[in-house]
Design a protein around this motif. Sequence first.
Motif, mmCIF file in Angstrom:
data_model
loop_
_atom_site.group_PDB
_atom_site.id
_atom_site.type_symbol
_atom_site.label_atom_id
_atom_site.label_comp_id
_atom_site.label_asym_id
_atom_site.label_seq_id
_atom_site.Cartn_x
_atom_site.Cartn_y
_atom_site.Cartn_z
ATOM 1 N N ASN A 220 0.920 -1.152 0.119
ATOM 2 C CA ASN A 220 0.010 -0.036 0.015
ATOM 3 C C ASN A 220 0.682 1.503 0.148
ATOM 4 O O ASN A 220 1.629 1.727 1.012
ATOM 5 C CB ASN A 220 -1.089 -0.074 1.247
ATOM 6 C CG ASN A 220 -1.897 1.152 1.039
ATOM 7 O OD1 ASN A 220 -1.607 2.067 1.032
ATOM 8 N ND2 ASN A 220 -3.049 0.820 1.627
ATOM 9 N N MET A 221 0.833 1.907 -1.159
ATOM 10 C CA MET A 221 1.673 3.100 -1.214
ATOM 11 C C MET A 221 1.573 4.036 -0.267
ATOM 12 O O MET A 221 2.422 4.665 0.341
ATOM 13 C CB MET A 221 1.784 3.766 -2.786
ATOM 14 C CG MET A 221 2.060 2.817 -3.624
ATOM 15 S SD MET A 221 3.768 2.298 -3.759
ATOM 16 C CE MET A 221 4.586 3.547 -4.192
ATOM 17 N N LYS A 222 0.355 4.367 -0.047
ATOM 18 C CA LYS A 222 -0.049 5.487 1.143
ATOM 19 C C LYS A 222 0.656 5.028 2.584
ATOM 20 O O LYS A 222 0.757 5.971 3.249
ATOM 21 C CB LYS A 222 -1.753 5.586 1.100
ATOM 22 C CG LYS A 222 -1.922 6.385 -0.128
ATOM 23 C CD LYS A 222 -3.472 6.540 -0.113
ATOM 24 C CE LYS A 222 -4.104 7.403 -1.203
ATOM 25 N NZ LYS A 222 -5.270 7.411 -1.159
ATOM 26 N N LYS A 223 0.445 3.786 2.702
ATOM 27 C CA LYS A 223 0.658 3.110 3.980
ATOM 28 C C LYS A 223 2.350 3.303 4.176
ATOM 29 O O LYS A 223 3.010 3.666 5.237
ATOM 30 C CB LYS A 223 0.470 1.970 4.440
ATOM 31 C CG LYS A 223 0.612 1.514 5.767
ATOM 32 C CD LYS A 223 -0.071 -0.029 6.014
ATOM 33 C CE LYS A 223 0.589 -0.363 7.299
ATOM 34 N NZ LYS A 223 -0.376 -1.893 7.502
ATOM 35 N N VAL A 224 3.028 2.887 3.164
ATOM 36 C CA VAL A 224 4.475 3.046 3.221
ATOM 37 C C VAL A 224 4.786 4.572 3.171
ATOM 38 O O VAL A 224 5.925 4.726 4.117
ATOM 39 C CB VAL A 224 5.130 2.627 1.821
ATOM 40 C CG1 VAL A 224 6.548 2.384 1.711
ATOM 41 C CG2 VAL A 224 4.554 0.975 1.693
ATOM 42 N N LYS A 225 4.131 5.342 2.640
ATOM 43 C CA LYS A 225 4.808 7.006 2.803
ATOM 44 C C LYS A 225 4.582 7.341 4.127
ATOM 45 O O LYS A 225 5.283 7.982 4.712
ATOM 46 C CB LYS A 225 3.802 7.937 1.562
ATOM 47 C CG LYS A 225 4.399 9.111 1.468
ATOM 48 C CD LYS A 225 3.637 9.977 0.477
ATOM 49 C CE LYS A 225 4.270 11.160 0.086
ATOM 50 N NZ LYS A 225 4.794 11.945 1.523
ATOM 51 N N SER A 226 3.423 6.960 4.626
ATOM 52 C CA SER A 226 2.864 7.430 6.064
ATOM 53 C C SER A 226 3.818 6.909 6.991
ATOM 54 O O SER A 226 4.215 7.359 7.989
ATOM 55 C CB SER A 226 1.485 6.782 6.342
ATOM 56 O OG SER A 226 1.229 7.129 7.679
ATOM 57 N N GLU A 227 4.222 5.560 7.056
ATOM 58 C CA GLU A 227 5.102 4.992 7.861
ATOM 59 C C GLU A 227 6.442 5.629 7.920
ATOM 60 O O GLU A 227 7.264 6.010 8.730
ATOM 61 C CB GLU A 227 5.277 3.662 7.306
ATOM 62 C CG GLU A 227 6.224 2.788 8.614
ATOM 63 C CD GLU A 227 5.783 2.311 9.730
ATOM 64 O OE1 GLU A 227 6.310 2.193 10.907
ATOM 65 O OE2 GLU A 227 4.314 2.417 9.702
ATOM 66 N N LEU A 228 7.110 5.936 6.524
ATOM 67 C CA LEU A 228 8.307 6.689 6.350
ATOM 68 C C LEU A 228 8.160 8.283 6.903
ATOM 69 O O LEU A 228 9.321 8.564 7.709
ATOM 70 C CB LEU A 228 8.722 6.770 5.125
ATOM 71 C CG LEU A 228 9.299 5.377 4.245
ATOM 72 C CD1 LEU A 228 9.222 5.645 2.713
ATOM 73 C CD2 LEU A 228 10.226 4.799 4.784
ATOM 74 N N ASP A 229 6.909 8.880 6.579
ATOM 75 C CA ASP A 229 7.213 10.254 7.281
ATOM 76 C C ASP A 229 6.868 10.224 8.753
ATOM 77 O O ASP A 229 7.287 11.236 9.168
ATOM 78 C CB ASP A 229 5.786 10.912 6.354
ATOM 79 C CG ASP A 229 6.156 11.184 5.075
ATOM 80 O OD1 ASP A 229 7.355 11.148 4.469
ATOM 81 O OD2 ASP A 229 5.194 11.185 4.382
ATOM 82 N N SER A 230 6.307 9.060 9.171
ATOM 83 C CA SER A 230 6.119 9.211 10.730
ATOM 84 C C SER A 230 7.287 9.284 11.559
ATOM 85 O O SER A 230 7.167 9.502 12.802
ATOM 86 C CB SER A 230 5.025 8.134 10.971
ATOM 87 O OG SER A 230 5.576 6.844 10.935
ATOM 88 N N LYS A 231 8.393 8.546 10.878
ATOM 89 C CA LYS A 231 9.460 8.300 11.964
ATOM 90 C C LYS A 231 10.728 8.903 11.239
ATOM 91 O O LYS A 231 11.768 9.022 11.872
ATOM 92 C CB LYS A 231 10.117 6.722 11.700
ATOM 93 C CG LYS A 231 8.888 5.885 12.549
ATOM 94 C CD LYS A 231 8.853 4.435 12.593
ATOM 95 C CE LYS A 231 8.005 3.655 13.238
ATOM 96 N NZ LYS A 231 8.224 2.358 13.371
ATOM 97 N N HIS A 232 10.693 9.622 10.040
ATOM 98 C CA HIS A 232 11.900 10.220 9.669
ATOM 99 C C HIS A 232 11.478 11.673 8.802
ATOM 100 O O HIS A 232 10.489 11.844 8.081
ATOM 101 C CB HIS A 232 12.449 9.385 8.257
ATOM 102 C CG HIS A 232 12.900 8.054 8.930
ATOM 103 N ND1 HIS A 232 12.221 6.931 8.882
ATOM 104 C CD2 HIS A 232 14.182 7.753 9.558
ATOM 105 C CE1 HIS A 232 12.577 5.946 9.475
ATOM 106 N NE2 HIS A 232 13.891 6.309 9.732
ATOM 107 N N PHE A 233 12.294 12.834 9.294
ATOM 108 C CA PHE A 233 12.014 13.993 8.716
ATOM 109 C C PHE A 233 12.950 14.305 7.538
ATOM 110 O O PHE A 233 14.073 13.925 7.686
ATOM 111 C CB PHE A 233 12.009 15.235 9.884
ATOM 112 C CG PHE A 233 11.862 16.498 9.397
ATOM 113 C CD1 PHE A 233 10.418 16.954 9.451
ATOM 114 C CD2 PHE A 233 12.800 17.104 8.991
ATOM 115 C CE1 PHE A 233 10.056 18.060 9.146
ATOM 116 C CE2 PHE A 233 12.544 18.735 8.651
ATOM 117 C CZ PHE A 233 11.254 19.008 8.375
#
Length: 778
Positions: free
Chosen positions: A310-323
């Motif tokens: 799920n592309m949105k989930k991958v992006k959300s996971e990356l953004d939530s832990k890395h700025f």
Amino acid sequence: MSFDFSKTFPLLPLRDAVVFPMTTRRILVGRDMSLRALEYAENHNNEIVLVAQRDVSEEELKNPMLDLYSVGVMARVSNVMPFPNGCVKVVLEGEEVVDLRSIMMADGFLNVTVSPRKQRIGAKDKTALFDEVLTRFREYATKRNIAEGMVDAFFGMENQLNAYYGMIPFLQVSLAEKQSFLEVTSLDEMSAKLLALMDVSEDNENVLVRVQQNVRQKMAQQQKEWFITEQIRQLQDELDGDGAGASEPDQLLAKIKAKNFTPAIVEKLEDEIGRMKLMQPTSPEYAVSRNYIDWFLNLPYGVYTDTVLNMKKVKSELDSKHFGLDKVKERIMEYVAVLKLTGTERRSPILCLVGPPGVGKTTLVESIASAMQRNFVRITLGGVRDEAEIRGHRRTYIGAMPGRFIHALRRAKCMNPIILLDEIDKMASDFRGDPASAMLEVLDPEQNHDFTDHFMEVGLDLSRVLFIATANSESEIPEALRDRLEIVRLPGYYPHEKLQIASKYLLPRICERTGVKLEEQVSFDEATVNAVMRGWTREAGVRELERTLESVVRHRAKEIVMGKKFKPEITDKQLQEYLGAPRFLDNQLPEPGRPGVVTGLAWTSVGGEILPIECMLLSGKGQIIMTGKLGDVMKESAQIAVSLVRERLHRFGIDPAIVKKTDIHIHVPEGAVPKDGPSAGIALTLCLLSAFTRIPVPPDVAFTGEVSLTGACLAIGGLNEKALAALQAGVKTLRLPAQNKKDVDELPAPAKKGLKIFTHKHIDEIVKILFVQKKAKK
């Protein structure tokens, strides 16, 4: 019987024997000097002195006084029996203990003068320990089958010394201990030594008995286990005929058939089980074969987890832990998109995240695994030197085990996990092999569908494993291995990014760990976090920043527990109180109005730095002096700068010949820090020109770029870090090579907003702007 001690006596050196007074001893004599001494004694009243050698291995006595003990026994030759080989057996009767005074060699044998011992045990001396010694000796003799008549004879002796001399030959003592009995001067001392020897002998005997009992018990237990196991085996064989049970090898075979192994693996395991049936279950080889089969059965062969793409989930996971890290995240999103479209990991490129420590390489991979809902395993390769760590050990070695990838699959419990190859640039090699070369098969999509571990001995499919590697230095990765990786570079965080990371990620996490309430009990504004970054940290990542902020919060936690009054806001004064004086100084621009000083820029592994360059002209012979720990490339840039300036001096009304009469001293401050690279070429040229023309260059104008011998400005790297460092130091204008124009658009927003940036193709474009040129005199 008395002896005439005023004369000399023949001496018979004894090897590995001590003769005591009032005892008889048979000795085989073969040395020439000993035979001559015996012959002389037979012709002169059969009197002879017996002394033990200190070293029984010595055939010849080079220094008799040192090689022999100083106390011996006067004896008489009782009987001599010759043998055909030239040796004789002599019976000697000990008479009296004597001290040796002198020894000399005469007539082919040793002659000795002796004297009676001054302190010696008399025939009538008695000791109160005599009965205890006799009782202990009877116990000792009973355990060693010494004739009872011999023991009874000792009990009937009036002369206690003779009884002791009779006991000593039955005791297991060394030559030195026997000699010590000869030298004792009292019966009490001899009694104590005899009792101590018999105590030690009894202790040794008890240990030996205990060891023998343990060995017998262990052997009996092993025989019992073998007997019971054999009975169970026979019963199982009987039950097999009725179909009611199965032996262990048959049970393993059933488990193998239940697994979805390839024909090659099944054939290998069936051969191993065939060998097991021919072995005893208690044999070591049986355990080795069982361990080998267990490794296959414990592998999750044929087990694959469903991948969520799920592309949105991958992006959300990356953004939530890395700025930040936008380019890196974009590449990862592309990678996931390709996986979703193809539906398989086969032949997918292997990513290698390269960047300085602390920028989030490992946590990025963990976030990918979490977003895709794939099992995650980390293999740390730092310091791995042995090829067997990758390929495993061959089964011929004791304690052989599979390599790390087989272990990783076992821990992951599936055949398609995400495996992080951490610190892939820090593998080493030595006489045990090159693990980096062994990695080639693992990371090559053309080969890893049939990866062969030395322990497993058959091919395993690793093509559906998602490998992601991390490294700190791309240059440290071997070339052949780097060719199989797609390098994704993670730059260090910029100051404005670190500020956001500290506010959104680090401080909430630190306060949660320490139990301090953020904003209520401790509060950091942007200026405070910037002060911590500038004064106490110097890094590309944020690990040191996190540790420093946590130190501040811990001090606040201590104040809370101690009941001190405080305001939540952390001030600059409190920072210095908690952390001490700042460890690093801010970059400062040179003073304005000084000719021969120019502001350059440099890139380091922890970010950008301003690089002041200074030049001084001295009367001399045209020498170029360069200080500041400059590298070879930077020295070459200085040579090019001198040539360019020398060629342009006439434009300012200066005779170029002055260069031959002038020593040029170029210095780059912070002399202990190594500096190298071509990017200071423009700054060096302008610094020299400013020194010769005496025209100062404004310090708030910074320069970076390589310059060629024709004056062309060439591209450089690390522009983002350099621009941010210039902005932080107070630079207002930045002049770059025109080839870096493409990089200007990618500069961080603060740099583009706070700096005036100009690009130039040629050094003369910058010279015309900064220096007023005069017409040359005719």
